[in-house]
Scaffold this motif. Sequence first.
Motif, mmCIF file in Angstrom:
data_model
loop_
_atom_site.group_PDB
_atom_site.id
_atom_site.type_symbol
_atom_site.label_atom_id
_atom_site.label_comp_id
_atom_site.label_asym_id
_atom_site.label_seq_id
_atom_site.Cartn_x
_atom_site.Cartn_y
_atom_site.Cartn_z
ATOM 1 N N HIS A 1 -31.393 20.183 24.533
ATOM 2 C CA HIS A 1 -30.755 19.335 25.537
ATOM 3 C C HIS A 1 -30.336 20.190 26.729
ATOM 4 O O HIS A 1 -29.841 21.305 26.555
ATOM 5 N N GLN A 2 -30.506 19.648 27.925
ATOM 6 C CA GLN A 2 -29.974 20.258 29.138
ATOM 7 C C GLN A 2 -29.256 19.169 29.926
ATOM 8 O O GLN A 2 -29.839 18.442 30.707
ATOM 9 N N GLN A 3 -27.953 19.067 29.669
ATOM 10 C CA GLN A 3 -27.147 18.005 30.263
ATOM 11 C C GLN A 3 -26.005 18.529 31.125
ATOM 12 O O GLN A 3 -25.435 17.771 31.915
ATOM 13 N N ASN B 1 -31.943 32.440 32.391
ATOM 14 C CA ASN B 1 -33.290 32.545 32.949
ATOM 15 C C ASN B 1 -34.302 32.488 31.804
ATOM 16 O O ASN B 1 -34.485 33.455 31.066
ATOM 17 N N LYS B 2 -34.961 31.352 31.658
ATOM 18 C CA LYS B 2 -35.886 31.158 30.537
ATOM 19 C C LYS B 2 -37.056 32.121 30.577
ATOM 20 O O LYS B 2 -37.528 32.586 29.529
ATOM 21 N N GLU B 3 -37.535 32.463 31.761
ATOM 22 C CA GLU B 3 -38.685 33.351 31.884
ATOM 23 C C GLU B 3 -38.384 34.729 31.316
ATOM 24 O O GLU B 3 -39.243 35.367 30.704
ATOM 25 N N LEU B 4 -37.156 35.208 31.505
ATOM 26 C CA LEU B 4 -36.785 36.542 31.042
ATOM 27 C C LEU B 4 -36.181 36.547 29.644
ATOM 28 O O LEU B 4 -36.252 37.549 28.933
ATOM 29 N N GLN B 5 -35.576 35.416 29.241
ATOM 30 C CA GLN B 5 -34.884 35.371 27.963
ATOM 31 C C GLN B 5 -35.627 34.576 26.893
ATOM 32 O O GLN B 5 -35.387 34.749 25.708
ATOM 33 N N GLY B 6 -36.484 33.650 27.313
ATOM 34 C CA GLY B 6 -37.202 32.837 26.339
ATOM 35 C C GLY B 6 -36.475 31.574 25.949
ATOM 36 O O GLY B 6 -37.043 30.679 25.326
ATOM 37 N N GLY B 7 -35.206 31.482 26.305
ATOM 38 C CA GLY B 7 -34.392 30.324 25.960
ATOM 39 C C GLY B 7 -32.935 30.613 26.206
ATOM 40 O O GLY B 7 -32.578 31.640 26.795
ATOM 41 N N GLY B 8 -32.074 29.715 25.747
ATOM 42 C CA GLY B 8 -30.640 29.824 25.999
ATOM 43 C C GLY B 8 -29.832 30.137 24.753
ATOM 44 O O GLY B 8 -30.024 31.182 24.114
ATOM 45 N N PRO B 9 -28.909 29.264 24.378
ATOM 46 C CA PRO B 9 -27.987 29.560 23.280
ATOM 47 C C PRO B 9 -28.676 29.792 21.934
ATOM 48 O O PRO B 9 -28.192 30.574 21.122
ATOM 49 N N ASP C 1 -28.851 23.713 27.236
ATOM 50 C CA ASP C 1 -27.410 23.777 26.941
ATOM 51 C C ASP C 1 -27.202 23.870 25.439
ATOM 52 O O ASP C 1 -26.289 24.528 24.963
ATOM 53 N N MET C 2 -28.060 23.140 24.725
ATOM 54 C CA MET C 2 -27.876 23.001 23.286
ATOM 55 C C MET C 2 -29.226 22.871 22.598
ATOM 56 O O MET C 2 -30.155 22.264 23.131
ATOM 57 N N ALA D 1 -20.964 22.304 25.402
ATOM 58 C CA ALA D 1 -20.954 21.029 24.687
ATOM 59 C C ALA D 1 -19.541 20.463 24.762
ATOM 60 O O ALA D 1 -18.565 21.215 24.794
ATOM 61 N N ASN D 2 -19.428 19.174 24.769
ATOM 62 C CA ASN D 2 -18.121 18.527 24.846
ATOM 63 C C ASN D 2 -17.511 18.417 23.451
ATOM 64 O O ASN D 2 -17.569 17.382 22.780
ATOM 65 N N VAL D 3 -16.933 19.527 23.023
ATOM 66 C CA VAL D 3 -16.302 19.654 21.718
ATOM 67 C C VAL D 3 -14.884 20.205 21.910
ATOM 68 O O VAL D 3 -14.519 20.637 23.005
ATOM 69 N N GLU D 4 -14.106 20.238 20.839
ATOM 70 C CA GLU D 4 -12.701 20.641 20.950
ATOM 71 C C GLU D 4 -12.528 22.143 21.138
ATOM 72 O O GLU D 4 -11.835 22.598 22.042
#
Length: 346
Positions: free
Chosen positions: A206-208, A169-177, A230-231, A252-255
């Motif tokens: 990015h938000q994919q 939730n961007k409104e409450l957190q300010g952002g993601g990862p 997402d990233m 993210a599509n990583v190993e």
Amino acid sequence: MSVLRVGIIGAGGIASDVHIPSYLNSAFKVEIVSIADVIVERAQQVAETYTIPHVFSSYKEMLEHVELDAVSVCVPNKFHAEASIAALKAGCHVLCEKPPAMTVEEAELMAKTATECGKKLTYGFHYRYLPEVEIAKSFIEAGELGDIYAARVHAIRRRGIPGWGVFTNKELQGGGPLIDIGVHMLDIALYLMGYPEPDVVLGKTHQQIGHKKGVGLFGDWDHENYTVEDMAVGMVTFKNGATLTLEAAFAANVEKDETMQVSLMGNKGGADIFPLKIYQEKYNTLIDSTPAYVPEVNGHQLEINQFVECCLEGKTPLSTPEQGLIIQKIVNAIYESAETGKAIEF
């Protein structure tokens, strides 16, 4: 002050699973006096579990009616500043969970208030207390890496979107990862680099993946109301000439399922921190050094121990408000750059 009287603001998982048990297991004398949460039933449940005598639905009410020496601020990022400032003004030392706040202005006011009130303010960057960081710091202070001129920061999960709390939730957190897990590794890099002043910041988000239903290694998440990145990718140049690149991702599509890593490059050596490995050129050859033994510790416990010790004995916390302000400047600049498409200059 022989016993530290502590209040808890916020009764979510970080409070009930980390802060409260760590206070109770502290090497110093701590009494958890009260807990406050807007969902008062949640606060009552935590209070019953840990035998906390006073429960409130408002931290303002708690600060008014209970005599406290210190508080832990464990609420969503949006409320960090107002809760911390209120506690400082009420005469409490404050341990606020990371990140410091939502904006640079809030972080500045928090630092200013702590100074004016003569109280300790520190942030929950618990990775600082891990032995890998301490050992790397010793190498750096001994000159083994020379001048550190570049750093790489990674906090990347393959599919690690939290399905609980308000992390999406961007409104409450300010952002993601970036603002959640990226700040931990960013803090480690800056700490080992001596917390240089940022000069120019360039960022992209990015938000994919998160806004679509998919496989979650942390369980299902609310993809329909997913409003964070997402990233995040960023590059920072510092006024001393050093540079830092950063990648932080919930998905993210990583190993690997998760990578939490800081890499440093100096003119005499380099280092990866998790796990710790030192790279040098010595005796006409290239040397890789790995510790034969690194003790396992609980970073959260050491963080709480140090906070309590600082409150009781007047010591300076390892994580300072001034450092928190630099973190906030960089995080917000990455988001601003991503929104505007322009580099942010300080």
